[in-house]
Design an enzyme around this catalytic site. Structure first.
Site, short mmCIF file in Angstrom:
data_model
loop_
_atom_site.label_atom_id
_atom_site.label_comp_id
_atom_site.label_asym_id
_atom_site.label_seq_id
_atom_site.Cartn_x
_atom_site.Cartn_y
_atom_site.Cartn_z
N SER A 86 32.55 27.26 46.10
CA SER A 86 33.38 28.23 45.56
C SER A 86 33.07 29.79 45.51
CB SER A 86 33.63 27.60 44.14
OG SER A 86 34.24 28.64 43.42
N LYS B 60 37.89 29.96 45.10
CA LYS B 60 37.40 30.89 44.23
C LYS B 60 37.70 30.29 42.70
CE LYS B 60 36.00 34.92 42.40
NZ LYS B 60 34.56 35.39 42.50
N GLY B 61 36.89 30.55 41.86
CA GLY B 61 36.96 30.18 40.51
C GLY B 61 38.22 30.75 39.85
N ALA C 69 26.73 39.34 41.46
CA ALA C 69 27.25 39.21 40.04
C ALA C 69 28.56 39.76 40.08
CB ALA C 69 26.44 39.94 39.06
N ILE C 70 29.70 38.80 40.57
CA ILE C 70 30.87 39.48 40.75
C ILE C 70 31.52 39.22 39.25
CG2 ILE C 70 33.19 38.82 42.06
CD1 ILE C 70 30.84 39.56 43.86
N GLY C 71 31.06 38.33 38.62
CA GLY C 71 31.68 38.02 37.41
C GLY C 71 33.07 37.27 37.48
N GLY D 283 28.21 28.17 51.65
CA GLY D 283 28.29 29.51 50.93
C GLY D 283 28.19 30.72 51.44
N ASN E 264 33.35 24.97 37.03
CA ASN E 264 32.15 25.80 37.01
C ASN E 264 31.59 26.04 35.63
OD1 ASN E 264 30.60 27.97 37.27
ND2 ASN E 264 31.79 29.24 38.20
N CYS F 152 28.12 29.15 36.13
CA CYS F 152 28.08 30.81 36.63
C CYS F 152 27.21 31.58 35.80
CB CYS F 152 29.43 31.37 36.73
SG CYS F 152 29.21 33.10 37.26
#
Lengths: 277, 301
Positions: free
Chosen positions: B20, B44-45, B69-71, B264, B126, B129
């Site tokens: 993810s 993706k989340g 750290a995409i957030g 990943g 998730n 994270c």
């Protein structure tokens, strides 16, 4: 179409302090557009990510420094299957690239990003504003813009009198130089040069450091002319999947609808008014 | 040769899926990869509402890996259902949707919306994270909190539930047992390992968030160890991940106890990585005359 490819170095030379000019033989050359970029993979396995490097020229006319010739005796550094990059050594990855020699292989991902909108400059008076290592991606643009040579005004900002690519721009455009240390052209930055020479334009294409791009955006807004600016950011995937390289946008972005556009795929070229920089 | 694996009643044509956050919803990589060749695409989340994510810089390279750290920037469940699910439905692969949230209610809302979508084969939750301040990892670093959120999600979920575990805990087997005890159908591990990088020339953090999640080949031994430990502690299937770059890496995770694997960060290094991992597993099976890929699961001694 984007692809990953093992390409070949045709030539490389240092054209200014820590600035390298590399010719690459690759099938990407035919479709690459000015303002697009390549992801170049270091061979050292400790470095994973492709380095985003702008395309300086496709099918360069100038022969470069390679020795290979084709059947007709022409040097192979020019032509439709050749891409040229001009980049600055900024870390270990680009340091590795700077050591490549004629015949070496290199891993490429590309062509990436959207490129400059050529139609926006058609028949117009244009500024091509480049600062430092933001200068190279404007060269192919200067070649391809469909407007009179007299209407192409390249305003190039350098640190000193190491005026890389200046003579090549002179083939396609009127060139105005600014140098921070006053050793060439107008002392100061690109905006100082525009003021000094009393230049005017209907549209701007720019690439360079963020303070320069902010000044370009402000200038364009005051004069109510469109400006297209090329941005950079730390990237991972280069193809729009990881959302690592975003820029704040005025309107909702086309991917996540959260005013954070992806520089690698929605850009790197954006209308200046569309981004919050 | 049989490469099929079954997880919580869902049969995948091969054990290779995407981790993810590294593959979007498959659209960007479909230029490189025939998604029909993948066991599953893990998206993706997605949250109940759009999330803007963190300030930049969001990514940095480290030795043999990267920090991010995409957030969890994402468009929210509405856009996801309108755009991403129809796109993925075109392909003959299983769809696993990763879900993020700040509160239990956020998670449940997404779980319920997806319950109406029969094309979604499984849900991955998730709770690990490291890059968002509220929710997410708070649920994944405390066994009691993990137990309650898992139980709550199971109560509402129509699809099998995979809980994605964080390595940033004292004992990952405690977390695995809590999730299993609350009814999780499967586990995926590991999420990224919290790290930091400082630019000594500028004396600044390399990532705006200060810390970021580390991924890539450098974390693989940690991930293999945790998969092995968890496999000893629970009976539910495990999806193993952490720096998988090739078929040999995937086999290593399966021998440690994983029933399937995710690729990943290596997607960023090699857009064809998922296909090459699947091909590498087949080559290994040929070389060692393995008839069923499931024979590899936990076969280390």
């Amino acid at each position: 179409m984007k692809q990953k490819e093992t390409a070949r170095v045709l030539s490389q030379r240092e054209i200014a302090a820590d600035i390298y000019d590399m010719r690459i033989e690759t099938s990407m050359a035919a479709e690459a557009k000015p303002g697009q970029f390549l992801g170049i993979y270091p061979k050292d396995k400790s470095m994973l990510l492709p380095r985003p490097i702008s395309i300086c020229e496709t099918g360069p006319e100038e022969n470069g420094a390679c020795s290979e010739t084709d059947g007709a005796g022409r040097k192979r550094c020019g032509g439709n299957n050749v891409l040229r990059i001009v980049y600055r050594v900024a870390g270990e990855g680009t340091r590795e690239f700077s050591g490549y020699r004629e015949g070496d292989s290199l891993g490429l991902l590309g062509p990436l990003g959207n490129g400059f909108p050529l139609e926006a400059g058609r028949g117009k008076r244009v500024f091509l504003i480049g600062g430092g290592i933001g200068i190279p991606p404007l060269l192919e643009l200067a070649k391809r813009l469909e407007t009179a040579a007299a209407c192409k005004q390249a305003v190039l900002g350098y640190r000193n009198d190491d005026l890389f690519l200046k003579e090549e721009f002179e083939r396609y455009a009127s060139v105005y130089v600014a140098a921070e240390d006053g050793s060439a052209g107008v002392k100061g930055n690109v905006m100082d040069a525009i003021g000094h020479y009393k230049l005017e334009a209907d549209v701007i294409f720019a690439c360079g450091p963020m303070p320069m791009l902010r000044a370009v955006k402000k200038y364009a807004r005051e004069r109510r002319i469109p400006a297209y600016i090329s941005l950079e950011e730390h990237m991972a995937c280069g193809v729009g999947a990881c959302l690592g390289c975003v820029v704040k946008t005025k309107d909702k972005d086309p991917h996540s609808y959260v005013n954070n556009a992806r520089i690698c795929t929605d850009g790197p070229v954006f209308p200046a008014e569309s981004v919050e920089i | 040769m049989n490469t099929e694996v079954t997880i919580a009643g869902v049969t995948l044509k091969n054990p290779v899926m995407t981790a993810s956050g590294t593959f979007g919803s498959g659209m960007e990589y479909s230029e490189f990869v025939d998604l029909n060749q993948l066991g599953a695409v893990v998206t993706k989340g997605v949250a109940n509402v759009p999330w803007p994510g963190n300030p930049t810089p969001r990514v940095a390279e480290v030795y043999g890996g990267m920090l991010n750290a995409i957030g969890l920037q994402n468009p929210g469940i509405d856009v996801f259902l309108e755009r991403d699910i129809p796109f993925l439905k075109q392909y003959d692969t299983k769809i696993i949707v990763n879900i993020c949230g700040k509160t239990v209610e956020d998670y449940i809302e997404v779980v319920e919306r997806l319950g109406e979508e029969s094309a979604v084969a499984m849900l991955e939750i998730n709770v690990s994270c490291p890059n968002v301040k509220e929710g997410a990892i708070a649920f994944g670093q405390n066994a009691d909190a993990l137990f309650s959120i898992t139980r709550e999600i199971k109560r509402h979920a129509k699809q099998p539930v995979i809980m994605k575990l964080s390595p940033n805990v004292t004992d990952i087997t405690e977390m695995a047992k809590a999730a299993e005890g609350a009814g999780a159908d499967a586990l995926s591990l590991i999420n990224t390992i919290t790290g930091m990088k400082i630019d000594i020339h500028r004396r600044k953090f390399a990532i705006a968030n200060k810390t970021g999640g580390m991924s890539g080949p450098a974390i693989k031994p940690v991930a293999v160890r945790m998969v092995y430990q968890v496999a000893q502690a629970v009976k539910i299937p495990i999806i193993g991940m952490g720096g998988i770059a090739c078929g040999e890496d995937a086999v290593e995770f399966m021998l440690a106890g994983a029933s399937a694997v995710s690729v990943g960060a290596m997607n960023f290094v090699n857009p064809y990585a998922t296909l090459e991992v699947a091909e590498g597993i087949r080559r290994y099976m040929e070389q060692y005359h393995v008839e069923n890929v499931t024979d590899l699961i936990g076969a280390v001694s």
